[in-house]
Design an enzyme around this catalytic site. Structure first.
Site, PDB file in Angstrom:
ATOM      1  N   LEU A 265      35.334  43.862  41.094  1.00  0.00           N
ATOM      2  CA  LEU A 265      34.788  42.341  40.757  1.00  0.00           C
ATOM      3  C   LEU A 265      35.508  41.438  41.593  1.00  0.00           C
ATOM      4  CD1 LEU A 265      34.925  43.883  37.989  1.00  0.00           C
ATOM      5  CD2 LEU A 265      33.283  41.991  37.419  1.00  0.00           C
ATOM      6  N   ASP A 266      34.988  40.472  42.441  1.00  0.00           N
ATOM      7  CA  ASP A 266      35.871  39.317  42.816  1.00  0.00           C
ATOM      8  C   ASP A 266      36.205  38.181  41.723  1.00  0.00           C
ATOM      9  OD1 ASP A 266      36.803  37.507  44.490  1.00  0.00           O
ATOM     10  OD2 ASP A 266      34.979  36.289  44.806  1.00  0.00           O
ATOM     11  N   LYS A 267      37.242  37.507  41.648  1.00  0.00           N
ATOM     12  CA  LYS A 267      37.671  36.824  40.558  1.00  0.00           C
ATOM     13  C   LYS A 267      37.104  35.588  40.595  1.00  0.00           C
ATOM     14  CE  LYS A 267      41.614  34.374  40.610  1.00  0.00           C
ATOM     15  NZ  LYS A 267      41.365  32.926  40.478  1.00  0.00           N
TER      16      LYS A 267
ATOM     17  N   VAL B  80      30.842  43.170  42.858  1.00  0.00           N
ATOM     18  CA  VAL B  80      30.374  41.930  42.461  1.00  0.00           C
ATOM     19  C   VAL B  80      31.033  40.646  42.867  1.00  0.00           C
ATOM     20  CG1 VAL B  80      29.683  40.662  40.246  1.00  0.00           C
ATOM     21  CG2 VAL B  80      29.753  43.224  40.174  1.00  0.00           C
TER      22      VAL B  80
END
Length: 636
Positions: A319-321, A520
């Site tokens: 996941l990207d932040k 994501v």
């Protein structure tokens, strides 16, 4: 009211089935249509209802296409008619056609969510300059369009006049309408709820977000899953194998064992009928269509059946932040008034200075001050020092000069005590940004800012962990900021300070470790990593051409809670496909075995085949109603 032609044909089919079944029951109890009328009555139903099947079967014979299912049916009907089993021949063909029609209905119903997208698409728009309605495909970018309350937004654009509430469910899946003001973006296909507005178009009709969704969703429906491709390949070998088995069932007892010709021809026919793989062939597409339709209605655009299958098998998610777990907008998280400064004075004075700046951090401070009821103080003589901070003179606080910026910037004007330095260090350890404020003599206070975490991120991440999915954060932000957010949401594996190419390398490593990995991100700087992953998922894709085009799954809203929902839906879909397939094969094995033993019954075989087909369709369509409590909680 006149029914559509396809509905009329279905009613005729049901009526024909009713008559044929009644005649079959009468035949079983010994009541027959007098000769020579019987063959003609049943031939009427056979040709009237099943002429397309028979024609396709005859064509398959001439083309030597022994993989055709219709060839199976044609042989079965002709042989039954030869045996004088006229009612059975009619029952075979009308029930087979019913199965085919049920398959069509199943696919039509499961694609209904996609069809609704097309049906609600606006065709005309009222152009202000022309003072009339014009077809949307003739309206160029930059045209002023007027939209009345209750009308659909015809094209993508921005409001230039008026305020309203817009229902964006068709695009984002969000059930709660959004307030829209001048300058706000509008999507084609959304509903203007309550006020007259004027908007300036930003895209032509073929390029709107709505058009892309429709095109990509139908492409997704046409894109077959791996299971579906396998079953279709299997059917090509399956049909000739069954024909060969039917020949053996007939030939060995009759020509080698010299048993009764008609009895074993009947068993061979029964074998051909029950072996028709109707339920088997439709077990996957109806389930896939239903799952894609369900996801689409909730704001998730899945670009093909294979991605439904892939989501069910994902072992890890990267996941990207920013704009994935967080909003990507800074918010004030901490306010530390120092040296006798009040909270109101600190916020109002700082906000008065920051009013002149368009920097996101500056605007966050202005927003925080107003949110607490402190109107920014009037200021003048604003001066921005690039990369350091800003200076302005406050006209409210006795002409104080206000210095706002980094700690090193403040140190250029006076000494800073240990307490202020420790606060800055503490905020840095938490991954937060520090804004230090001075009134010219000493530090008046420190304001901490952070990237705001989305409300449903923590819940969604917990649900993914319950599903035994390994979670890894990949972000371009600094490691401390990444670790702070990761601690808040419960992610242990964190990699910060990554460039787009670094994220791609990490995804490669994760693929080697876990096999199937979803990525994501926001679909822009994450595009390379999204493309490399097993399933690329773009967050908040509404309005983002890059996200919609790049990702395998585009979430039209910002709900991370959609991801555990999609995984559960995908697992449910695969389980349903397996159940359907095993059930269909099981019934066929039973009746094929009975046919070899000489105990099979043609009518029961037909009823079983149609019954299994009907069950498969109903179970698959039920996926359209599948819900998830966590997703529902996320949208409330």
């Amino acid at each position: 009211m006149t029914l559509p032609i396809k509905d009329q044909k279905f009613l005729v089919l049901l009526l024909s089935i009713s008559i044929v079944v009644v005649l079959e029951i009468l035949s079983i109890i010994g009541i027959h249509i007098p000769m020579p009328y019987g063959p003609f009555v049943f031939a009427f139903f056979i040709i009237g209802i099943g002429h397309e099947v028979l024609m396709d079967g005859i064509k398959a014979i001439f083309k030597l296409n022994f993989s055709s299912i219709n060839l199976l049916m044609t042989i079965a009907v002709v042989a039954a008619f030869y045996l004088g089993e006229y009612p059975e021949a009619a029952v075979v063909i009308v029930l087979y056609v019913l199965g085919e029609r049920l398959e069509d209905i199943g696919l039509e119903n499961s694609k209904s969510a996609l069809d609704r997208l097309v049906s609600i698409a606006p065709k005309m728009a009222f152009v202000k300059e022309e003072n009339k309605n014009i077809q949307i495909n003739k309206i160029p970018v930059g045209t002023i369009v007027q939209v009345k309350p209750g009308e659909m937004i015809p094209l993508d654009g921005k409001i230039i006049s008026g305020e309203t509430t817009v229902d964006e469910a068709a695009i984002t899946g969000e059930p709660i309408p959004k307030d829209k003001h001048p300058g706000d973006y509008l999507f084609a296909g959304t509903l203007n709820k309550n006020s007259f507005i004027e908007m300036k178009t930003t895209k032509i009709s073929n390029d709107t977000t709505f058009s892309k969704i429709i095109r990509l969703t139908f492409e997704a429906a046409a894109s077959k899953s791996d299971t579906q491709k396998f079953i279709q390949r299997f059917s090509k070998f399956y049909t000739p194998t069954i024909i060969a088995m039917a020949v053996l069932v007939f030939a060995i007892p009759v020509f080698i064992l010299h048993l009764n010709f008609d009895i074993w021809l009947n068993q061979a026919i029964t074998l051909l009928v029950i072996a028709c793989p109707c339920a088997l062939v439709i077990s996957t597409p109806v389930a896939i269509y239903a799952a894609i339709g369900n996801a689409s209605a909730k704001g998730a655009l899945i670009k093909g059946g294979k991605y439904v299958e892939s989501m069910a098998r994902v072992k890890a998610i990267a996941l990207d932040k920013t704009r994935t777990i967080t909003y990507g907008n800074p918010v004030v998280s901490d306010v530390f008034p120092l040296n006798g400064t009040t909270r109101e004075e600190l916020l109002a004075c700082t906000a008065g200075t920051e009013l002149f700046s368009e920097h996101p951090l500056a605007q966050a401070i202005v927003t925080a001050s107003r949110k607490e009821g402190f109107e920014p103080h009037k200021a003048e003589a604003f001066k921005s020092i690039m990369g350091k901070g800003a200076i302005a003179k406050c006209l409210v606080c006795k002409d104080k000069t206000v210095y706002v910026g980094k700690l090193d910037f403040i140190k250029e004007y006076h000494e800073v005590n240990d307490k202020a330095e420790k606060i800055v260090e503490q905020l840095a350890a938490e991954g937060k940004t520090s804004i230090v404020i001075s009134f010219g003599k000493e530090v008046a206070g420190i304001i901490g800012l952070t990237d705001e975490i989305k409300p449903d991120s923590i819940t969604a991440i917990k649900e993914l962990q319950k599903l035994n999915i390994k979670l890894i954060m990949l972000t371009g932000d600094g490691k401390k900021a990444a670790q702070y957010v990761a601690r808040q949401v419960g992610i242990e594996n964190v990699f910060g300070g990554l460039l787009p190419e670094d994220k791609s390398e990490k995804v490669k490593e994760l693929l080697q470790e876990y096999g199937r990995v979803a990525m994501v991100g926001d679909g822009i700087n994450d595009a390379p990593a999204l493309a490399l992953s097993t399933v690329g998922i773009a967050m908040g894709a509404a309005g983002s051409d890059t996200a919609i085009e790049t990702a395998n799954i585009a979430l039209m809203n910002d709900k991370l809670s959609l991801i555990p929902f999609l995984i559960r839906l995908s697992k449910k879909t695969l389980a349903r496909i397996k159940f359907n397939t095993i059930g269909a094969i099981g019934v066929k094995i039973v009746f094929i075995t009975l046919a070899f033993m000489g105990y099979s019954n043609l009518v029961f075989a037909i009823a079983a085949d149609v019954g299994v087909t009907l069950i498969v369709i109903l179970l698959s369509l039920n996926l359209m109603k599948y819900e998830n409590d966590v997703y529902n909680a996320g949208i409330d």
